[in-house]
Design a protein around this motif. Structure first.
Motif, PDB file in Angstrom:
ATOM      1  N   ASP A 226       0.815  -1.212   0.000  1.00  0.00           N
ATOM      2  CA  ASP A 226       0.000   0.000   0.000  1.00  0.00           C
ATOM      3  C   ASP A 226       0.853   1.268   0.000  1.00  0.00           C
ATOM      4  OD1 ASP A 226      -2.363  -1.282  -0.245  1.00  0.00           O
ATOM      5  OD2 ASP A 226      -3.176  -0.729   1.711  1.00  0.00           O
ATOM      6  N   GLN A 227       1.968   1.270   0.715  1.00  0.00           N
ATOM      7  CA  GLN A 227       2.844   2.438   0.681  1.00  0.00           C
ATOM      8  C   GLN A 227       3.381   2.669  -0.729  1.00  0.00           C
ATOM      9  OE1 GLN A 227       5.900   2.739   3.659  1.00  0.00           O
ATOM     10  NE2 GLN A 227       4.527   2.194   5.336  1.00  0.00           N
ATOM     11  N   ALA A 228       3.758   1.594  -1.390  1.00  0.00           N
ATOM     12  CA  ALA A 228       4.285   1.731  -2.749  1.00  0.00           C
ATOM     13  C   ALA A 228       3.193   2.166  -3.727  1.00  0.00           C
ATOM     14  CB  ALA A 228       4.905   0.415  -3.197  1.00  0.00           C
ATOM     15  N   LEU A 229       1.973   1.669  -3.553  1.00  0.00           N
ATOM     16  CA  LEU A 229       0.863   2.097  -4.403  1.00  0.00           C
ATOM     17  C   LEU A 229       0.563   3.578  -4.202  1.00  0.00           C
ATOM     18  CD1 LEU A 229      -1.525  -0.971  -4.074  1.00  0.00           C
ATOM     19  CD2 LEU A 229      -0.563  -0.115  -6.217  1.00  0.00           C
ATOM     20  N   HIS A 230       0.532   4.021  -2.953  1.00  0.00           N
ATOM     21  CA  HIS A 230       0.318   5.450  -2.691  1.00  0.00           C
ATOM     22  C   HIS A 230       1.420   6.274  -3.343  1.00  0.00           C
ATOM     23  CE1 HIS A 230      -3.170   5.741  -0.063  1.00  0.00           C
ATOM     24  NE2 HIS A 230      -2.772   4.667   0.594  1.00  0.00           N
ATOM     25  N   GLY A 231       2.650   5.799  -3.258  1.00  0.00           N
ATOM     26  CA  GLY A 231       3.745   6.513  -3.892  1.00  0.00           C
ATOM     27  C   GLY A 231       3.606   6.595  -5.399  1.00  0.00           C
ATOM     28  N   ALA A 232       3.165   5.513  -6.021  1.00  0.00           N
ATOM     29  CA  ALA A 232       3.015   5.485  -7.478  1.00  0.00           C
ATOM     30  C   ALA A 232       1.913   6.429  -7.956  1.00  0.00           C
ATOM     31  CB  ALA A 232       2.712   4.061  -7.941  1.00  0.00           C
ATOM     32  N   LEU A 233       0.871   6.597  -7.147  1.00  0.00           N
ATOM     33  CA  LEU A 233      -0.271   7.407  -7.555  1.00  0.00           C
ATOM     34  C   LEU A 233      -0.222   8.837  -7.041  1.00  0.00           C
ATOM     35  CD1 LEU A 233      -1.310   4.545  -8.252  1.00  0.00           C
ATOM     36  CD2 LEU A 233      -3.554   5.253  -7.452  1.00  0.00           C
ATOM     37  N   SER A 234       0.705   9.138  -6.153  1.00  0.00           N
ATOM     38  CA  SER A 234       0.678  10.431  -5.452  1.00  0.00           C
ATOM     39  C   SER A 234       0.904  11.626  -6.362  1.00  0.00           C
ATOM     40  CB  SER A 234       1.722  10.439  -4.330  1.00  0.00           C
ATOM     41  OG  SER A 234       3.027  10.296  -4.868  1.00  0.00           O
ATOM     42  N   ALA A 235       1.609  11.433  -7.446  1.00  0.00           N
ATOM     43  CA  ALA A 235       1.976  12.569  -8.292  1.00  0.00           C
ATOM     44  C   ALA A 235       0.920  12.937  -9.324  1.00  0.00           C
ATOM     45  CB  ALA A 235       3.289  12.264  -8.999  1.00  0.00           C
ATOM     46  N   LEU A 236      -0.175  12.174  -9.401  1.00  0.00           N
ATOM     47  CA  LEU A 236      -1.154  12.403 -10.474  1.00  0.00           C
ATOM     48  C   LEU A 236      -1.637  13.846 -10.538  1.00  0.00           C
ATOM     49  CD1 LEU A 236      -3.363   9.188 -10.317  1.00  0.00           C
ATOM     50  CD2 LEU A 236      -2.018   9.974 -12.274  1.00  0.00           C
ATOM     51  N   GLY A 237      -2.125  14.359  -9.423  1.00  0.00           N
ATOM     52  CA  GLY A 237      -2.675  15.710  -9.410  1.00  0.00           C
ATOM     53  C   GLY A 237      -1.625  16.772  -9.649  1.00  0.00           C
ATOM     54  N   HIS A 238      -0.402  16.541  -9.132  1.00  0.00           N
ATOM     55  CA  HIS A 238       0.658  17.542  -9.255  1.00  0.00           C
ATOM     56  C   HIS A 238       1.211  17.608 -10.667  1.00  0.00           C
ATOM     57  CE1 HIS A 238       0.506  17.903  -4.952  1.00  0.00           C
ATOM     58  NE2 HIS A 238       0.836  16.641  -4.775  1.00  0.00           N
ATOM     59  N   GLN A 239       1.013  16.557 -11.453  1.00  0.00           N
ATOM     60  CA  GLN A 239       1.582  16.534 -12.802  1.00  0.00           C
ATOM     61  C   GLN A 239       0.600  17.042 -13.857  1.00  0.00           C
ATOM     62  OE1 GLN A 239       2.896  12.463 -13.165  1.00  0.00           O
ATOM     63  NE2 GLN A 239       4.843  12.864 -12.153  1.00  0.00           N
ATOM     64  N   GLY A 240      -0.511  17.595 -13.424  1.00  0.00           N
ATOM     65  CA  GLY A 240      -1.427  18.244 -14.353  1.00  0.00           C
ATOM     66  C   GLY A 240      -2.454  17.349 -15.003  1.00  0.00           C
ATOM     67  N   ALA A 241      -2.706  16.155 -14.456  1.00  0.00           N
ATOM     68  CA  ALA A 241      -3.754  15.287 -15.008  1.00  0.00           C
ATOM     69  C   ALA A 241      -5.108  15.956 -14.831  1.00  0.00           C
ATOM     70  CB  ALA A 241      -3.743  13.934 -14.299  1.00  0.00           C
ATOM     71  N   PRO A 242      -6.054  15.729 -15.738  1.00  0.00           N
ATOM     72  CA  PRO A 242      -7.396  16.269 -15.548  1.00  0.00           C
ATOM     73  C   PRO A 242      -7.919  15.878 -14.168  1.00  0.00           C
ATOM     74  CG  PRO A 242      -7.192  15.309 -17.721  1.00  0.00           C
ATOM     75  CD  PRO A 242      -5.936  14.956 -16.984  1.00  0.00           C
ATOM     76  N   PRO A 243      -8.483  16.816 -13.416  1.00  0.00           N
ATOM     77  CA  PRO A 243      -8.825  16.557 -12.011  1.00  0.00           C
ATOM     78  C   PRO A 243      -9.713  15.342 -11.777  1.00  0.00           C
ATOM     79  CG  PRO A 243      -8.934  18.900 -12.462  1.00  0.00           C
ATOM     80  CD  PRO A 243      -8.709  18.222 -13.787  1.00  0.00           C
ATOM     81  N   ARG A 244     -10.721  15.142 -12.631  1.00  0.00           N
ATOM     82  CA  ARG A 244     -11.615  14.008 -12.385  1.00  0.00           C
ATOM     83  C   ARG A 244     -10.937  12.683 -12.705  1.00  0.00           C
ATOM     84  NH1 ARG A 244     -16.459  13.335 -14.758  1.00  0.00           N
ATOM     85  NH2 ARG A 244     -17.323  12.453 -12.840  1.00  0.00           N
ATOM     86  N   LEU A 245     -10.079  12.664 -13.710  1.00  0.00           N
ATOM     87  CA  LEU A 245      -9.311  11.451 -13.980  1.00  0.00           C
ATOM     88  C   LEU A 245      -8.321  11.189 -12.844  1.00  0.00           C
ATOM     89  CD1 LEU A 245      -8.550   9.121 -15.886  1.00  0.00           C
ATOM     90  CD2 LEU A 245      -6.923  10.676 -16.998  1.00  0.00           C
TER      91      LEU A 245
END
Length: 291
Positions: A8-27
């Motif tokens: 779970d720590q590694a999964l959180h790490g893999a997904l943590s950057a989504l919002g900061h990297q400019g992905a569409p907010p709902r995606l």
């Protein structure tokens, strides 16, 4: 660190950057919705257990492999639930992703999770290129056609279904990936680990067929009665409840016997026994076939 915390720590790490990297907010919101809260995490746990049993000399590579495998699994659940397939409204006790975010975002979130899984493996290649390349090929083989989970879903579109081939592709494929990828991540030969993954996967599918026939949505956190509703092949349909229960126990006995010789062989046997106990306890199981 326990396997579940490590995953779970590694999964959180893999997904943590989504919002900061400019992905569409709902995606960016839909993707973690598909991954958390945690399900059983059985596939990445098996992967890490095999890697540990084989020495786990590159734990960062094993962790990346476990994350990649779980992301692919979560993607498959998102796609399975879509109206074009199961049209399921629940997953892990909450609205399925397409019910929460709509069908277009569910398709895109599932696709993104698949790509992200292979991206995680690509990053692992910086420290262990040979292992990362072998892990990528193994995961791709068990994800696509002709024998991966995509093929498993496709069997449901055939008029005549080979139940064994269907179960091998739809469910066992990612369990074989788990055992083989655990060995690869630890620098060991993957081939001896095929049988263990196949047997665990087959038992898991039989257990899933039994739960679908015997339990309620409140107990499973997802719709039940789907095999009958969608006229899908199942072990219960083919063997009946009692026959399916016995078949599952036989498979699990064979799984323990199939564990390759390794330093952690006893630990793996105990893990399979623990899963066997979970899979064979069905709260509403009847002694006769359902009407």
């Amino acid at each position: 660190m326990a396997f579940d915390d490590r995953i779970d720590q590694a999964l959180h790490g893999a997904l943590s950057a989504l919002g900061h990297q400019g992905a569409p907010p709902r995606l960016a919101a839909a993707i973690p919705y598909a991954v958390f809260p945690a399900g059983a995490r059985i596939r990445p746990t098996i992967l890490l257990a095999v890697a540990t049993a084989c020495g786990d000399d590159r734990p960062e590579v094993a962790t990346a492999a476990a994350v990649a495998l779980e992301l692919i699994h979560c993607a498959s659940l998102v796609h399975d639930d879509l109206p074009v397939f199961d049209n399921a409204g629940l997953r892990r006790g909450k609205p399925s992703l397409h019910r929460a975010f709509g069908e277009p975002l569910a398709v895109l979130a599932g696709d993104s999770l698949i790509v992200m899984g292979f991206e995680v493996l690509a990053r692992a290649g910086a420290t262990a290129p040979d292992r990362a390349l072998a892990l990528t090929a193994c995961l791709a083989r068990h994800t696509g056609a002709p024998h991966g989970i995509c093929a498993g879903q496709a069997w449901e579109s055939e008029q005549k279904v080979d139940l064994a081939a269907y179960h091998r592709a739809k469910t066992a494929a990612l369990f074989v990936a788990a055992t083989q990828m655990g060995a690869i991540a630890a620098g060991q030969d993957a081939e001896p680990w095929v049988d263990l993954g196949a047997r665990i996967g087959e038992a898991f599918q039989v257990a899933d067929d039994l739960k679908d026939a015997l339990l309620t949505s409140d107990q499973t956190g997802k719709p039940c009665g789907q095999d009958a509703a969608h006229l899908r092949p199942s072990a219960v349909q083919t063997m009946g409840v009692d026959g399916a229960m016995q078949h599952m126990k036989d498979i699990l006995g064979g799984a323990i016997a199939s564990i390759p010789s390794c330093p952690g062989e006893a630990m793996l046997a105990n893990l399979v026994l623990a899963y066997a106990r979970k899979m064979t306890v069905l709260p509403m199981a009847a002694s006769k076939d359902p009407a």
